[in-house]
Design a protein around this motif. Structure first.
Motif, PDB file in Angstrom:
ATOM      1  N   ALA A  26      15.013 -22.458 -23.064  1.00  0.00           N
ATOM      2  CA  ALA A  26      13.667 -22.991 -22.895  1.00  0.00           C
ATOM      3  C   ALA A  26      13.351 -23.926 -24.048  1.00  0.00           C
ATOM      4  O   ALA A  26      13.747 -23.660 -25.181  1.00  0.00           O
ATOM      5  CB  ALA A  26      12.663 -21.845 -22.849  1.00  0.00           C
ATOM      6  N   PRO A  27      12.631 -25.023 -23.780  1.00  0.00           N
ATOM      7  CA  PRO A  27      12.323 -25.967 -24.854  1.00  0.00           C
ATOM      8  C   PRO A  27      11.417 -25.360 -25.925  1.00  0.00           C
ATOM      9  O   PRO A  27      11.396 -25.828 -27.044  1.00  0.00           O
ATOM     10  CB  PRO A  27      11.632 -27.119 -24.135  1.00  0.00           C
ATOM     11  N   ASP A  28      10.675 -24.311 -25.583  1.00  0.00           N
ATOM     12  CA  ASP A  28       9.763 -23.707 -26.547  1.00  0.00           C
ATOM     13  C   ASP A  28      10.377 -22.504 -27.256  1.00  0.00           C
ATOM     14  O   ASP A  28       9.705 -21.760 -27.933  1.00  0.00           O
ATOM     15  CB  ASP A  28       8.463 -23.299 -25.869  1.00  0.00           C
ATOM     16  N   ARG A  29      11.677 -22.329 -27.132  1.00  0.00           N
ATOM     17  CA  ARG A  29      12.364 -21.199 -27.751  1.00  0.00           C
ATOM     18  C   ARG A  29      12.758 -21.548 -29.190  1.00  0.00           C
ATOM     19  O   ARG A  29      13.297 -22.605 -29.456  1.00  0.00           O
ATOM     20  CB  ARG A  29      13.602 -20.836 -26.942  1.00  0.00           C
ATOM     21  N   HIS A  30      12.489 -20.633 -30.094  1.00  0.00           N
ATOM     22  CA  HIS A  30      12.872 -20.758 -31.498  1.00  0.00           C
ATOM     23  C   HIS A  30      14.104 -19.892 -31.729  1.00  0.00           C
ATOM     24  O   HIS A  30      14.173 -18.768 -31.248  1.00  0.00           O
ATOM     25  CB  HIS A  30      11.740 -20.285 -32.404  1.00  0.00           C
ATOM     26  N   THR A  31      15.054 -20.391 -32.490  1.00  0.00           N
ATOM     27  CA  THR A  31      16.308 -19.682 -32.756  1.00  0.00           C
ATOM     28  C   THR A  31      16.216 -18.953 -34.085  1.00  0.00           C
ATOM     29  O   THR A  31      15.717 -19.517 -35.072  1.00  0.00           O
ATOM     30  CB  THR A  31      17.474 -20.691 -32.786  1.00  0.00           C
ATOM     31  N   ARG A  69      10.111 -16.723 -28.342  1.00  0.00           N
ATOM     32  CA  ARG A  69       9.439 -17.700 -27.490  1.00  0.00           C
ATOM     33  C   ARG A  69       7.973 -17.341 -27.330  1.00  0.00           C
ATOM     34  O   ARG A  69       7.631 -16.180 -27.105  1.00  0.00           O
ATOM     35  CB  ARG A  69      10.104 -17.712 -26.129  1.00  0.00           C
ATOM     36  N   LEU A  70       7.109 -18.325 -27.474  1.00  0.00           N
ATOM     37  CA  LEU A  70       5.673 -18.179 -27.230  1.00  0.00           C
ATOM     38  C   LEU A  70       5.321 -18.997 -25.998  1.00  0.00           C
ATOM     39  O   LEU A  70       5.829 -20.105 -25.815  1.00  0.00           O
ATOM     40  CB  LEU A  70       4.861 -18.700 -28.413  1.00  0.00           C
ATOM     41  N   GLU A  71       4.437 -18.453 -25.161  1.00  0.00           N
ATOM     42  CA  GLU A  71       4.039 -19.174 -23.951  1.00  0.00           C
ATOM     43  C   GLU A  71       2.591 -18.855 -23.614  1.00  0.00           C
ATOM     44  O   GLU A  71       2.234 -17.699 -23.396  1.00  0.00           O
ATOM     45  CB  GLU A  71       4.936 -18.766 -22.781  1.00  0.00           C
ATOM     46  N   ARG A  72       1.769 -19.892 -23.564  1.00  0.00           N
ATOM     47  CA  ARG A  72       0.370 -19.756 -23.145  1.00  0.00           C
ATOM     48  C   ARG A  72       0.303 -20.235 -21.697  1.00  0.00           C
ATOM     49  O   ARG A  72       0.719 -21.354 -21.400  1.00  0.00           O
ATOM     50  CB  ARG A  72      -0.536 -20.593 -24.027  1.00  0.00           C
ATOM     51  N   SER A  73      -0.207 -19.394 -20.810  1.00  0.00           N
ATOM     52  CA  SER A  73      -0.206 -19.780 -19.401  1.00  0.00           C
ATOM     53  C   SER A  73      -1.357 -20.720 -19.066  1.00  0.00           C
ATOM     54  O   SER A  73      -1.268 -21.489 -18.125  1.00  0.00           O
ATOM     55  CB  SER A  73      -0.240 -18.548 -18.489  1.00  0.00           C
ATOM     56  N   SER A  74      -2.447 -20.693 -19.829  1.00  0.00           N
ATOM     57  CA  SER A  74      -3.536 -21.650 -19.611  1.00  0.00           C
ATOM     58  C   SER A  74      -4.266 -21.884 -20.926  1.00  0.00           C
ATOM     59  O   SER A  74      -4.207 -21.058 -21.835  1.00  0.00           O
ATOM     60  CB  SER A  74      -4.514 -21.141 -18.546  1.00  0.00           C
ATOM     61  N   GLN A  75      -4.942 -22.982 -21.018  1.00  0.00           N
ATOM     62  CA  GLN A  75      -5.653 -23.333 -22.247  1.00  0.00           C
ATOM     63  C   GLN A  75      -6.806 -22.375 -22.531  1.00  0.00           C
ATOM     64  O   GLN A  75      -7.225 -22.221 -23.669  1.00  0.00           O
ATOM     65  CB  GLN A  75      -6.182 -24.773 -22.168  1.00  0.00           C
ATOM     66  N   SER A  76      -7.331 -21.708 -21.498  1.00  0.00           N
ATOM     67  CA  SER A  76      -8.471 -20.824 -21.694  1.00  0.00           C
ATOM     68  C   SER A  76      -8.071 -19.432 -22.187  1.00  0.00           C
ATOM     69  O   SER A  76      -8.913 -18.668 -22.618  1.00  0.00           O
ATOM     70  CB  SER A  76      -9.269 -20.699 -20.391  1.00  0.00           C
ATOM     71  N   GLU A  77      -6.791 -19.102 -22.130  1.00  0.00           N
ATOM     72  CA  GLU A  77      -6.321 -17.788 -22.576  1.00  0.00           C
ATOM     73  C   GLU A  77      -6.318 -17.685 -24.085  1.00  0.00           C
ATOM     74  O   GLU A  77      -5.918 -18.603 -24.773  1.00  0.00           O
ATOM     75  CB  GLU A  77      -4.879 -17.553 -22.096  1.00  0.00           C
ATOM     76  N   ALA A  79      -4.914 -14.752 -25.504  1.00  0.00           N
ATOM     77  CA  ALA A  79      -3.650 -14.054 -25.747  1.00  0.00           C
ATOM     78  C   ALA A  79      -2.489 -14.951 -25.310  1.00  0.00           C
ATOM     79  O   ALA A  79      -2.552 -15.608 -24.275  1.00  0.00           O
ATOM     80  CB  ALA A  79      -3.608 -12.737 -24.988  1.00  0.00           C
ATOM     81  N   ILE A  80      -1.458 -14.974 -26.103  1.00  0.00           N
ATOM     82  CA  ILE A  80      -0.269 -15.782 -25.833  1.00  0.00           C
ATOM     83  C   ILE A  80       0.885 -14.817 -25.588  1.00  0.00           C
ATOM     84  O   ILE A  80       1.090 -13.881 -26.359  1.00  0.00           O
ATOM     85  CB  ILE A  80       0.044 -16.688 -27.042  1.00  0.00           C
ATOM     86  N   ARG A  81       1.617 -15.037 -24.530  1.00  0.00           N
ATOM     87  CA  ARG A  81       2.766 -14.172 -24.251  1.00  0.00           C
ATOM     88  C   ARG A  81       3.918 -14.516 -25.180  1.00  0.00           C
ATOM     89  O   ARG A  81       4.115 -15.678 -25.524  1.00  0.00           O
ATOM     90  CB  ARG A  81       3.208 -14.335 -22.796  1.00  0.00           C
ATOM     91  N   TYR A  82       4.685 -13.481 -25.556  1.00  0.00           N
ATOM     92  CA  TYR A  82       5.883 -13.707 -26.357  1.00  0.00           C
ATOM     93  C   TYR A  82       7.050 -12.944 -25.756  1.00  0.00           C
ATOM     94  O   TYR A  82       6.881 -11.960 -25.051  1.00  0.00           O
ATOM     95  CB  TYR A  82       5.683 -13.299 -27.823  1.00  0.00           C
ATOM     96  N   GLU A  83       8.237 -13.446 -26.055  1.00  0.00           N
ATOM     97  CA  GLU A  83       9.501 -12.775 -25.767  1.00  0.00           C
ATOM     98  C   GLU A  83      10.353 -12.946 -27.009  1.00  0.00           C
ATOM     99  O   GLU A  83      10.291 -13.987 -27.660  1.00  0.00           O
ATOM    100  CB  GLU A  83      10.261 -13.454 -24.621  1.00  0.00           C
ATOM    101  N   GLY A 106       5.576  -9.134 -25.029  1.00  0.00           N
ATOM    102  CA  GLY A 106       4.212  -8.645 -25.139  1.00  0.00           C
ATOM    103  C   GLY A 106       3.265  -9.813 -25.297  1.00  0.00           C
ATOM    104  O   GLY A 106       3.535 -10.910 -24.804  1.00  0.00           O
ATOM    105  N   THR A 107       2.159  -9.575 -26.006  1.00  0.00           N
ATOM    106  CA  THR A 107       1.164 -10.622 -26.203  1.00  0.00           C
ATOM    107  C   THR A 107       0.811 -10.755 -27.679  1.00  0.00           C
ATOM    108  O   THR A 107       0.841  -9.785 -28.430  1.00  0.00           O
ATOM    109  CB  THR A 107      -0.137 -10.332 -25.413  1.00  0.00           C
ATOM    110  N   CYS A 108       0.493 -11.987 -28.062  1.00  0.00           N
ATOM    111  CA  CYS A 108       0.038 -12.286 -29.421  1.00  0.00           C
ATOM    112  C   CYS A 108      -1.388 -12.823 -29.335  1.00  0.00           C
ATOM    113  O   CYS A 108      -1.711 -13.603 -28.437  1.00  0.00           O
ATOM    114  CB  CYS A 108       0.923 -13.343 -30.072  1.00  0.00           C
TER     115      CYS A 108
END
Length: 156
Positions: A26-31, A69-77, A79-83, A106-108
């Motif tokens: 994923a482009p938003d994945r940190h190593t 990896r961090l992923e926000r599903s919408s700008q209004s959220e 909590a940000i999901r992480y893996e 989980g969530t951040c």
């Protein structure tokens, strides 16, 4: 090997191997770059082990790689999901190389200058995450095991 470490490793193998993570890069994945400011691979344990029913043997455990990896599903959220996944390699008497992983999601939630992240897997497991540009820094104690407590630095 101390019995607590053996029991812990057995638990880790049994619980960690059944979990699956996204396998597509994923482009938003940190190593994972460092553990406790040391470049990977990092040796966590390397010593002779004596068990009651076995001859002494050398056991080695290393952190080899990982990602976050961090992923926000919408700008209004808020909590940000992480893996995240951290991979380990073990060897006995220089042989083996069995790999296993810690996988969590989980969530951040933004908190102060960083984020507080709460696991969706391990009940009561949380940690702080700081973002500095393209780098994510977290202090965690994976598996609740002191051997895995440290600073994990992930970069793009």
């Amino acid at each position: 090997m101390p019995m607590y470490l053996y029991a812990f490793l057995l638990f880790a193998l049994l619980t960690g191997c059944g979990q699956t993570a996204a396998t597509t890069p994923a482009p938003d994945r940190h190593t994972l770059q460092t553990f406790n400011d040391q470049l990977l691979p990092v040796t966590l344990f390397d010593d002779m082990v004596q068990e009651p029913e076995n001859p002494p043997y050398r056991f080695r455990l290393e952190v080899t790689d990982g990602w976050f990896r961090l992923e926000r599903s919408s700008q209004s959220e808020t909590a940000i999901r992480y893996e995240q996944a951290v991979y380990f390699r073990e060897s006995v008497e220089g042989n083996g190389g069995r790999r296993w992983r810690w996988y969590d999601l989980g969530t951040c939630t933004p908190q102060g200058s960083g984020m507080r992240c709460d696991s969706g897997y391990a009940q009561g497991y949380s940690f702080e995450l700081k973002q500095q540009g393209e780098t994510l820094i977290t202090q965690q104690q994976l598996f609740y095991e002191p051997l895995f407590k440290g600073t994990y630095t992930f970069s793009r």
